[in-house]
Write a protein that holds these residues in place. Structure first.
Motif, mmCIF file in Angstrom:
data_model
loop_
_atom_site.group_PDB
_atom_site.id
_atom_site.type_symbol
_atom_site.label_atom_id
_atom_site.label_comp_id
_atom_site.label_asym_id
_atom_site.label_seq_id
_atom_site.Cartn_x
_atom_site.Cartn_y
_atom_site.Cartn_z
ATOM 1 N N ARG A 116 -36.216 -35.095 -4.329
ATOM 2 C CA ARG A 116 -36.289 -34.011 -3.345
ATOM 3 C C ARG A 116 -37.741 -33.578 -3.091
ATOM 4 N NH1 ARG A 116 -32.425 -30.665 -4.994
ATOM 5 N NH2 ARG A 116 -31.093 -31.360 -3.314
ATOM 6 N N GLU A 120 -40.014 -33.804 0.403
ATOM 7 C CA GLU A 120 -40.600 -32.618 1.029
ATOM 8 C C GLU A 120 -42.107 -32.762 1.199
ATOM 9 O OE1 GLU A 120 -39.308 -29.399 -1.485
ATOM 10 O OE2 GLU A 120 -37.228 -29.562 -0.818
ATOM 11 N N ARG A 125 -37.612 -37.093 6.122
ATOM 12 C CA ARG A 125 -36.304 -36.450 6.227
ATOM 13 C C ARG A 125 -35.241 -37.385 5.651
ATOM 14 N NH1 ARG A 125 -39.800 -33.370 7.325
ATOM 15 N NH2 ARG A 125 -40.116 -32.218 9.238
#
Length: 154
Positions: A116, A120, A125
């Motif tokens: 994750r 970021e 995406r």
């Protein structure tokens, strides 16, 4: 078996996917956790977008590999000549290319985890990556790795 895929290079990605496929062939559960440069292996060029991205995210997207077949070699890349030679040698031997090992791992239900925080930071995406990818945090990956019999860092 747990593999942490940090490298975004063709030959290293191929080694990881060969091992993942071989492990599934002998009925070993496999998790592959992709962080930072390793995420480029899972990019789907057809699903990439520049929408709602910062200037830096757009630049990184433009300058980085667009998917498995776009990855450079870790050594002797020579502006793409080395990779071209390697892929020609793979074809001469009638061996599978990297993309075939990725497709095989997907069919054999290898678990694909994406970091994750890496996503970021790099402005990637989840919808730009293969649909099998599950976005998780480092703790989730570590719990999985600690429960596995084999852990590899590539």
């Amino acid at each position: 078996m747990s593999l942490l895929m940090f490298s975004g290079e063709y030959d290293k990605a191929m080694a990881g996917l060969i091992l993942a496929n071989a492990a599934r062939d002998i009925e070993v559960e496999v998790t592959m956790f992709f962080a930072f440069w390793g995420l480029f292996l899972l990019r789907d060029p057809e699903r990439m977008t520049q929408e709602d991205k910062t200037v830096y995210e757009k630049l990184l997207g433009w300058m980085s590999p667009k998917g498995a077949e776009d990855l450079p070699l870790s050594r002797m890349n020579f502006s793409g000549l080395g990779k071209w030679m390697l892929t020609e040698m793979i074809e001469d031997q009638e061996a599978p290319k990297l993309i075939h090992f990725l497709k095989g791992a997907r069919k054999k239900t290898v678990k694909f985890y994406g970091c994750r925080l890496s996503l970021e930071i790099m402005g990637i995406r989840p919808e730009e990556l293969i649909p099998e990818l599950e976005v998780v945090d480092a703790q989730t990956y570590l719990r999985d790795a600690l429960a596995s019999d084999v852990q590899l860092f590539i």
